[in-house]
Design a protein around this motif. Structure first.
Motif, PDB file in Angstrom:
ATOM      1  N   LEU A   1      13.970  26.156  19.367  1.00 35.61           N
ATOM      2  CA  LEU A   1      13.032  25.368  18.529  1.00 35.61           C
ATOM      3  C   LEU A   1      12.267  27.434  18.005  1.00 35.61           C
ATOM      4  O   LEU A   1      11.253  27.164  16.701  1.00 35.61           O
ATOM      5  CB  LEU A   1      11.553  24.766  19.059  1.00 35.61           C
ATOM      6  CG  LEU A   1      10.779  24.705  18.387  1.00 35.61           C
ATOM      7  CD1 LEU A   1      10.720  23.575  17.213  1.00 35.61           C
ATOM      8  CD2 LEU A   1       9.598  24.107  19.088  1.00 35.61           C
ATOM      9  N   GLU A   2      12.202  28.406  18.835  1.00 37.42           N
ATOM     10  CA  GLU A   2      11.697  29.429  18.266  1.00 37.42           C
ATOM     11  C   GLU A   2      12.868  29.929  17.267  1.00 37.42           C
ATOM     12  O   GLU A   2      11.781  30.296  16.173  1.00 37.42           O
ATOM     13  CB  GLU A   2      12.154  30.531  19.390  1.00 37.42           C
ATOM     14  CG  GLU A   2      11.255  32.095  19.257  1.00 37.42           C
ATOM     15  CD  GLU A   2      11.509  32.721  19.853  1.00 37.42           C
ATOM     16  OE1 GLU A   2      11.284  34.671  19.723  1.00 37.42           O
ATOM     17  OE2 GLU A   2      11.790  32.720  21.333  1.00 37.42           O
ATOM     18  N   SER A   3      13.854  29.879  16.977  1.00 36.57           N
ATOM     19  CA  SER A   3      14.419  30.524  15.772  1.00 36.57           C
ATOM     20  C   SER A   3      14.594  29.111  14.807  1.00 36.57           C
ATOM     21  O   SER A   3      14.184  30.133  13.552  1.00 36.57           O
ATOM     22  CB  SER A   3      15.914  30.719  15.976  1.00 36.57           C
ATOM     23  OG  SER A   3      16.615  28.756  16.387  1.00 36.57           O
ATOM     24  N   MET A   4      13.500  28.193  14.591  1.00 34.35           N
ATOM     25  CA  MET A   4      13.720  27.309  13.526  1.00 34.35           C
ATOM     26  C   MET A   4      12.580  27.566  12.684  1.00 34.35           C
ATOM     27  O   MET A   4      11.814  28.038  11.873  1.00 34.35           O
ATOM     28  CB  MET A   4      14.179  25.640  14.023  1.00 34.35           C
ATOM     29  CG  MET A   4      15.045  25.553  14.359  1.00 34.35           C
ATOM     30  SD  MET A   4      14.990  23.459  15.291  1.00 34.35           S
ATOM     31  CE  MET A   4      14.433  22.607  13.566  1.00 34.35           C
ATOM     32  N   VAL A   5      11.566  27.553  14.292  1.00 34.03           N
ATOM     33  CA  VAL A   5      10.077  27.965  13.519  1.00 34.03           C
ATOM     34  C   VAL A   5      10.024  29.469  12.933  1.00 34.03           C
ATOM     35  O   VAL A   5       9.620  29.761  11.628  1.00 34.03           O
ATOM     36  CB  VAL A   5       8.901  28.463  14.986  1.00 34.03           C
ATOM     37  CG1 VAL A   5       7.524  28.607  14.286  1.00 34.03           C
ATOM     38  CG2 VAL A   5       8.475  27.381  15.312  1.00 34.03           C
ATOM     39  N   ALA A   6      10.466  30.378  13.811  1.00 31.56           N
ATOM     40  CA  ALA A   6      10.745  31.739  12.826  1.00 31.56           C
ATOM     41  C   ALA A   6      11.491  31.516  11.403  1.00 31.56           C
ATOM     42  O   ALA A   6      10.963  32.044  10.179  1.00 31.56           O
ATOM     43  CB  ALA A   6      11.765  32.590  13.687  1.00 31.56           C
ATOM     44  N   ASN A   7      12.692  30.647  11.167  1.00 32.84           N
ATOM     45  CA  ASN A   7      13.496  30.527   9.879  1.00 32.84           C
ATOM     46  C   ASN A   7      11.882  29.579   8.647  1.00 32.84           C
ATOM     47  O   ASN A   7      12.323  30.694   7.556  1.00 32.84           O
ATOM     48  CB  ASN A   7      14.222  29.404  10.476  1.00 32.84           C
ATOM     49  CG  ASN A   7      15.662  30.095  10.837  1.00 32.84           C
ATOM     50  OD1 ASN A   7      15.692  31.641  10.531  1.00 32.84           O
ATOM     51  ND2 ASN A   7      15.759  29.043  11.853  1.00 32.84           N
ATOM     52  N   GLN A   8      10.809  29.191   9.506  1.00 35.09           N
ATOM     53  CA  GLN A   8      10.524  28.706   8.441  1.00 35.09           C
ATOM     54  C   GLN A   8       8.938  29.247   8.076  1.00 35.09           C
ATOM     55  O   GLN A   8       8.729  30.159   6.979  1.00 35.09           O
ATOM     56  CB  GLN A   8       9.484  27.484   9.101  1.00 35.09           C
ATOM     57  CG  GLN A   8      10.120  25.958   9.675  1.00 35.09           C
ATOM     58  CD  GLN A   8      10.818  25.537   8.000  1.00 35.09           C
ATOM     59  OE1 GLN A   8      10.235  25.726   7.000  1.00 35.09           O
ATOM     60  NE2 GLN A   8      11.455  24.212   8.661  1.00 35.09           N
ATOM     61  N   LEU A   9       8.838  29.908   9.366  1.00 32.96           N
ATOM     62  CA  LEU A   9       8.097  31.374   9.152  1.00 32.96           C
ATOM     63  C   LEU A   9       8.328  31.932   7.719  1.00 32.96           C
ATOM     64  O   LEU A   9       7.357  32.716   7.198  1.00 32.96           O
ATOM     65  CB  LEU A   9       7.352  31.987  10.215  1.00 32.96           C
ATOM     66  CG  LEU A   9       6.466  31.450  11.394  1.00 32.96           C
ATOM     67  CD1 LEU A   9       6.327  32.090  12.265  1.00 32.96           C
ATOM     68  CD2 LEU A   9       4.993  30.937  10.616  1.00 32.96           C
ATOM     69  N   ALA A  10       9.570  32.722   8.113  1.00 31.95           N
ATOM     70  CA  ALA A  10       9.892  33.566   6.812  1.00 31.95           C
ATOM     71  C   ALA A  10       9.810  33.256   5.983  1.00 31.95           C
ATOM     72  O   ALA A  10       9.353  34.084   4.821  1.00 31.95           O
ATOM     73  CB  ALA A  10      11.754  33.872   7.346  1.00 31.95           C
ATOM     74  N   SER A  11       9.782  32.021   4.847  1.00 34.45           N
ATOM     75  CA  SER A  11       9.376  31.293   4.094  1.00 34.45           C
ATOM     76  C   SER A  11       8.224  31.472   3.809  1.00 34.45           C
ATOM     77  O   SER A  11       7.801  31.443   2.692  1.00 34.45           O
ATOM     78  CB  SER A  11      10.480  30.176   3.744  1.00 34.45           C
ATOM     79  OG  SER A  11      10.099  29.468   4.247  1.00 34.45           O
ATOM     80  N   LEU A  12       7.513  31.236   4.496  1.00 35.08           N
ATOM     81  CA  LEU A  12       5.897  30.659   4.255  1.00 35.08           C
ATOM     82  C   LEU A  12       5.159  31.924   3.843  1.00 35.08           C
ATOM     83  O   LEU A  12       4.222  31.718   3.334  1.00 35.08           O
ATOM     84  CB  LEU A  12       5.484  29.949   5.349  1.00 35.08           C
ATOM     85  CG  LEU A  12       6.331  28.208   5.278  1.00 35.08           C
ATOM     86  CD1 LEU A  12       5.523  27.646   6.548  1.00 35.08           C
ATOM     87  CD2 LEU A  12       5.504  27.228   4.416  1.00 35.08           C
ATOM     88  N   LEU A  13       5.495  33.235   4.527  1.00 31.43           N
ATOM     89  CA  LEU A  13       4.256  34.170   5.306  1.00 31.43           C
ATOM     90  C   LEU A  13       4.158  34.669   3.693  1.00 31.43           C
ATOM     91  O   LEU A  13       2.710  35.264   3.614  1.00 31.43           O
ATOM     92  CB  LEU A  13       6.067  35.355   5.782  1.00 31.43           C
ATOM     93  CG  LEU A  13       6.043  35.427   7.690  1.00 31.43           C
ATOM     94  CD1 LEU A  13       6.674  36.492   7.789  1.00 31.43           C
ATOM     95  CD2 LEU A  13       4.449  35.427   8.138  1.00 31.43           C
ATOM     96  N   PRO A  14       4.564  35.216   2.759  1.00 30.42           N
ATOM     97  CA  PRO A  14       3.944  35.319   1.544  1.00 30.42           C
ATOM     98  C   PRO A  14       2.758  34.455   0.856  1.00 30.42           C
ATOM     99  O   PRO A  14       2.268  35.007  -0.235  1.00 30.42           O
ATOM    100  CB  PRO A  14       5.714  35.805   0.902  1.00 30.42           C
ATOM    101  CG  PRO A  14       6.811  35.606   1.661  1.00 30.42           C
ATOM    102  CD  PRO A  14       6.114  34.569   2.976  1.00 30.42           C
ATOM    103  N   SER A  15       3.028  33.148   1.479  1.00 36.32           N
ATOM    104  CA  SER A  15       1.945  32.495   0.539  1.00 36.32           C
ATOM    105  C   SER A  15       0.800  32.191   1.531  1.00 36.32           C
ATOM    106  O   SER A  15       0.373  31.002   1.097  1.00 36.32           O
ATOM    107  CB  SER A  15       3.038  30.581   0.348  1.00 36.32           C
ATOM    108  OG  SER A  15       3.260  30.011   1.538  1.00 36.32           O
ATOM    109  N   GLY A  16       0.817  32.804   2.567  1.00 42.00           N
ATOM    110  CA  GLY A  16       0.142  33.041   3.334  1.00 42.00           C
ATOM    111  C   GLY A  16      -0.522  31.139   4.235  1.00 42.00           C
ATOM    112  O   GLY A  16      -1.440  31.417   4.953  1.00 42.00           O
ATOM    113  N   GLU A  17       1.082  30.543   4.278  1.00 41.24           N
ATOM    114  CA  GLU A  17       0.777  29.699   4.988  1.00 41.24           C
ATOM    115  C   GLU A  17       1.384  29.381   6.266  1.00 41.24           C
ATOM    116  O   GLU A  17       1.727  28.282   6.851  1.00 41.24           O
ATOM    117  CB  GLU A  17       1.440  28.485   3.842  1.00 41.24           C
ATOM    118  CG  GLU A  17       0.676  27.943   2.109  1.00 41.24           C
ATOM    119  CD  GLU A  17      -0.667  27.428   2.993  1.00 41.24           C
ATOM    120  OE1 GLU A  17      -1.035  26.827   3.425  1.00 41.24           O
ATOM    121  OE2 GLU A  17      -1.321  27.299   2.142  1.00 41.24           O
TER     122      GLU A  17
END
Length: 345
Positions: A240-256
């Motif tokens: 799950l950690e890798s999946m969360v990191a993958n999701q976060l990588a695309s969400l970070l610039p949006s501040g979400e």
């Protein structure tokens, strides 16, 4: 006392099969939304190549999509139309190898760069070379569509990369099938056995020395180095950690980059996300912190990227907040990591 069975750890996949299946449904005007909803996948997730899915979600989506399309051979039909380049790294790794034998060795060595739940193994016995898929973890989800899709993907890839139209000795599947057998044999073009002990492709030894027409030793060196890095990353950041990191990588610039947003994209509740991460010995905040630290080092190494741009890409609303975090990680300010401009002649 009632014993509650422990949930299986979540394993990651790049989700290429799900993306190709969604594209197939869209081209035919078939409503994919019920299947997406049932699998806990969003269309937005599947629009991003660098965002992974849970393996179970992908299996579930393909089965639900087959029901929506009223096509119990959907996996094979998707595979027959797929642009093989969409498979990604594994397609190019096999395509850069000098021979079919080395191409299959690369496939086995690097298969888990795209799907953590499967391990590919090669064995040889008299008159046969067997490429078998071992399940790292068993799922309650049916995976008939997925494995039939992958079977045809591999056969098409071998034919394309050798430019030879040879037949396999047989293909075996662990799942059962009692209908549409003539169409299965037409598409796979070899004997097919169902309800077997292993999912496998069985090749004649004579084809193993066939040259790969796109073989490129320099490209292969670059690709294997990249694949080795991915494997090392997967081994250090799994489940799950890798999946969360993958999701976060695309969400970070949006501040979400909030736990609730990531949980929703993974089809989980925030409480379930927290519990699964705790089982892996980490927290959402720790995953976010480690990802930001890794990305900061990468961005700051690029002279074209300003500290302000880096802060924005990492999801910080103010540069000062990024400076404070960076100093906590490294003991120095991010500006000190930038190379001084070259002196004018």
């Amino acid at each position: 006392m009632r014993i509650v069975p422990q949930e299986s750890p979540l394993l990651w996949t790049r989700g290429v099969a799900a993306r190709e299946t969604l594209s197939y449904l869209d081209r035919r005007g078939i409503d994919a939304e019920p299947a997406l909803f049932g699998a806990g996948i969003s269309r937005r997730q599947l629009s991003q190549d660098d965002v992974g899915l849970s393996v179970a979600s992908q299996y579930r989506f393909l089965e639900l999509a087959a029901a929506e399309a009223n096509d119990q051979l959907l996996g094979l039909h998707v595979a027959a139309e797929t642009d093989l380049r969409s498979i990604g790294l594994l397609f190019y790794l096999t395509g850069a190898a000098p021979t079919l034998s080395e191409a299959l060795e690369n496939l086995a060595r690097y298969s888990q760069t795209t799907n953590e739940a499967l391990a590919v193994e090669i064995s040889r016995r008299k008159g046969e070379v067997i490429l078998a898929v071992r399940h790292v973890q068993e799922f309650d989800e049916s995976h008939r569509q997925f494995f039939e899709l992958v079977a045809l993907w591999l056969i098409r890839t071998l034919h394309k990369e050798t430019n030879r139209d040879f037949a396999l000795l047989r293909v075996t599947f662990t799942h059962a099938r009692n209908a549409d057998l003539r169409e299965v044999h037409r598409l796979l073009r070899c004997p097919v056995d169902f309800a077997q002990g292993v999912d496998s492709w069985v090749l004649p030894p004579r084809v193993m020395d066939l040259p790969i027409v796109s073989g490129d030793s320099r490209l292969l060196k670059i690709l294997t180095a990249h694949a080795d890095d991915l494997l090392a990353e997967r081994h250090s950041v799994t489940g799950l950690e890798s999946m969360v990191a993958n999701q976060l990588a695309s969400l970070l610039p949006s501040g979400e980059s909030r736990a609730a947003v990531v949980a929703r994209q993974l089809g989980m509740s925030p409480r379930s996300l927290t519990r699964h991460l705790a089982e892996e010995g980490t927290t959402f905040g720790e995953v976010l912190e480690r990802l930001r630290q890794r990305l900061a080092a990468r961005y700051l190494a690029d002279d074209r990227m300003s500290v302000q741009q880096t802060a924005w890409l990492l999801g910080y609303s103010e540069v000062g907040a990024f400076n404070h975090a960076y100093k906590r990680w490294t003991g120095t300010a991010p500006r000190r990591m930038r190379k001084p401009p070259a002196a004018s002649p």
